[in-house]
Write a protein that holds these residues in place. Structure first.
Motif, mmCIF file in Angstrom:
data_model
loop_
_atom_site.group_PDB
_atom_site.id
_atom_site.type_symbol
_atom_site.label_atom_id
_atom_site.label_comp_id
_atom_site.label_asym_id
_atom_site.label_seq_id
_atom_site.Cartn_x
_atom_site.Cartn_y
_atom_site.Cartn_z
ATOM 1 N N ALA A 227 0.826 -1.208 0.000
ATOM 2 C CA ALA A 227 0.000 0.000 0.000
ATOM 3 C C ALA A 227 0.861 1.259 0.000
ATOM 4 O O ALA A 227 0.535 2.244 -0.681
ATOM 5 N N ALA A 228 1.940 1.231 0.756
ATOM 6 C CA ALA A 228 2.846 2.388 0.769
ATOM 7 C C ALA A 228 3.452 2.607 -0.612
ATOM 8 O O ALA A 228 3.546 3.746 -1.092
ATOM 9 N N ALA A 229 3.871 1.525 -1.260
ATOM 10 C CA ALA A 229 4.474 1.636 -2.590
ATOM 11 C C ALA A 229 3.470 2.163 -3.614
ATOM 12 O O ALA A 229 3.851 2.827 -4.590
ATOM 13 N N LEU A 230 2.183 1.899 -3.380
ATOM 14 C CA LEU A 230 1.144 2.377 -4.295
ATOM 15 C C LEU A 230 0.700 3.801 -3.981
ATOM 16 O O LEU A 230 -0.142 4.362 -4.693
ATOM 17 N N GLY A 231 1.247 4.398 -2.911
ATOM 18 C CA GLY A 231 0.946 5.777 -2.606
ATOM 19 C C GLY A 231 -0.214 6.016 -1.671
ATOM 20 O O GLY A 231 -0.706 7.150 -1.560
ATOM 21 N N PHE A 232 -0.673 4.978 -0.958
ATOM 22 C CA PHE A 232 -1.781 5.158 -0.026
ATOM 23 C C PHE A 232 -1.391 6.050 1.161
ATOM 24 O O PHE A 232 -2.221 6.790 1.680
ATOM 25 N N GLY A 233 -0.157 5.926 1.610
ATOM 26 C CA GLY A 233 0.261 6.682 2.777
ATOM 27 C C GLY A 233 1.695 6.360 3.147
ATOM 28 O O GLY A 233 2.384 5.611 2.456
ATOM 29 N N ARG A 250 10.673 1.911 -5.449
ATOM 30 C CA ARG A 250 9.234 1.953 -5.185
ATOM 31 C C ARG A 250 8.918 2.680 -3.878
ATOM 32 O O ARG A 250 7.825 3.182 -3.692
ATOM 33 N N LEU A 251 9.887 2.730 -2.979
ATOM 34 C CA LEU A 251 9.731 3.443 -1.721
ATOM 35 C C LEU A 251 10.923 4.362 -1.514
ATOM 36 O O LEU A 251 12.006 4.124 -2.052
ATOM 37 N N THR A 252 10.712 5.384 -0.712
ATOM 38 C CA THR A 252 11.805 6.255 -0.287
ATOM 39 C C THR A 252 11.710 6.457 1.219
ATOM 40 O O THR A 252 10.608 6.465 1.782
ATOM 41 N N CYS A 253 12.846 6.567 1.874
ATOM 42 C CA CYS A 253 12.872 6.813 3.316
ATOM 43 C C CYS A 253 12.654 8.299 3.552
ATOM 44 O O CYS A 253 13.342 9.127 2.951
ATOM 45 N N ILE A 254 11.697 8.652 4.394
ATOM 46 C CA ILE A 254 11.352 10.062 4.562
ATOM 47 C C ILE A 254 12.161 10.742 5.663
ATOM 48 O O ILE A 254 12.111 11.962 5.792
ATOM 49 N N SER A 255 12.930 9.958 6.439
ATOM 50 C CA SER A 255 13.765 10.565 7.478
ATOM 51 C C SER A 255 14.841 9.583 7.901
ATOM 52 O O SER A 255 14.577 8.397 8.046
ATOM 53 N N GLU A 256 16.042 10.100 8.111
ATOM 54 C CA GLU A 256 17.129 9.264 8.612
ATOM 55 C C GLU A 256 17.184 9.276 10.135
ATOM 56 O O GLU A 256 18.028 8.613 10.734
ATOM 57 N N ASP A 257 16.283 10.032 10.753
ATOM 58 C CA ASP A 257 16.266 10.165 12.209
ATOM 59 C C ASP A 257 15.037 9.478 12.809
ATOM 60 O O ASP A 257 14.059 9.201 12.114
ATOM 61 N N ASN A 258 15.116 9.237 14.122
ATOM 62 C CA ASN A 258 13.989 8.716 14.895
ATOM 63 C C ASN A 258 13.480 7.369 14.400
ATOM 64 O O ASN A 258 12.286 7.077 14.477
ATOM 65 N N HIS A 259 14.389 6.558 13.860
ATOM 66 C CA HIS A 259 14.002 5.188 13.541
ATOM 67 C C HIS A 259 13.700 4.457 14.854
ATOM 68 O O HIS A 259 14.253 4.784 15.912
ATOM 69 N N ILE A 260 12.828 3.487 14.795
ATOM 70 C CA ILE A 260 12.394 2.777 16.001
ATOM 71 C C ILE A 260 12.943 1.363 15.974
ATOM 72 O O ILE A 260 12.827 0.651 14.965
#
Length: 295
Positions: A227-233, A250-260
């Motif tokens: 779903a993320a790859a299809l642009g749902f959210g 197909r995906l991009t990481c939106i932040s290099e910080d605050n990974h869990i």
């Protein structure tokens, strides 16, 4: 008190398959003969051992007998192997509690290395896995954190790293001006179920504000990635799911910080410690190879 092992085996088959019909086929018995064995076991113990629902579920007493049944079957198989006897096609079932993300990312790599077992995988959140282990419904579980269940051996495995991702087009639409509180308040997210707080925790850590992003609920680990790859959210995905899709573009990481980082532990009942050693070795090996060890 002596328990007839054929009766114990009948109960284990019903609970393992979820129905009398499937269990009867597994044991090559008629449904009436199987039902009689379970009734005789209940009469012997003096308690109802399962609910006749769909699927069948153990009572509190039934959980204890089911755990005993799994251990007996595993010990018998180990003895047969030690004596170099012909075990035929029989394989011992093992009930394990795991999370959806564990199922979707790394555990199958371990289970394939134990081909002489049948697995009954109870897939739910980590808290439910801990409860199932404490109640005797499973012999082992992958749990969250380091809290050890009473009566179990615990092995710290490493961590699943969750990273925030979305499709490139979604990023351009919602986050081109930065990962701001306003953007996270407006941009749709993806959530497994109401117990999944990963997206909320990331948003709060990134902005320092209490906020709840709007979300789609999709109770499927791999479905969230698709779903993320299809642009749902946007979504917090395990790195093992996200990295191949990032490499494909197909995906991009939106932040290099605050990974869990979700620390995982393998727990096994002490009563089954020796007979579960091959599986424990396989799980720990896969964890060393696939989970994050330094975080």
């Amino acid at each position: 008190m002596h328990l007839d092992l054929k009766h114990v085996e009948a109960l284990a088959a019903v609970l393992g398959t979820g129905s009398f019909e499937a269990a009867a086929k597994q044991l090559n018995l008629s449904a009436s003969a199987l039902s009689q064995r379970v009734r005789l076991l209940e009469d012997r113990i003096g308690a109802v051992l399962l609910t006749r629902d769909t699927p069948c579920a153990p009572t509190d007493a039934g959980r204890l007998v089911w755990q005993y049944a799994q251990e007996i079957i595993l010990r018998e198989q180990a003895l047969v192997a030690s004596l170099a006897l012909d075990a035929g096609k029989a394989r011992a079932p093992v009930a394990i509690a795991i999370s959806p993300d564990t199922m979707a990312t790394w555990l199958l790599d371990a289970l394939k290395d134990v081909p002489d077992r049948l697995f009954v995988l109870k897939v739910d959140n980590y808290a439910q896995g801990t409860r199932l282990l404490a109640r005797g419904e499973v012999l082992a579980a992958v749990t969250f954190g380091q809290r050890q269940v009473q009566g179990c051996d615990a092995f710290i495995l490493g961590a699943l790293q969750y990273i925030p991702v979305c499709s490139p087009a979604f990023f351009t639409r919602w986050f081109s001006q930065g990962l701001t509180a306003d953007a996270l308040k407006a941009a749709p997210s993806l959530t497994y179920n109401p117990d999944d707080r990963l997206q909320i925790d990331f948003a709060e850590q990134s902005t320092g504000q209490k906020l709840v992003p709007p979300t789609h609920y999709m109770p499927d680990a791999r479905g969230l990635a698709d779903a993320a790859a299809l642009g749902f959210g946007w979504v917090m995905l395990p790195h093992l799911l996200a990295q191949p899709l990032i490499a494909e573009g197909r995906l991009t990481c939106i932040s290099e910080d605050n990974h869990i980082f979700s620390e995982l532990t393998w727990q096994v009942t002490r009563a089954s410690r020796s007979i579960m050693q091959p599986l424990t070795r396989a799980v720990r090996k896969s964890a060393r190879n696939l989970l994050v060890q330094e975080y």
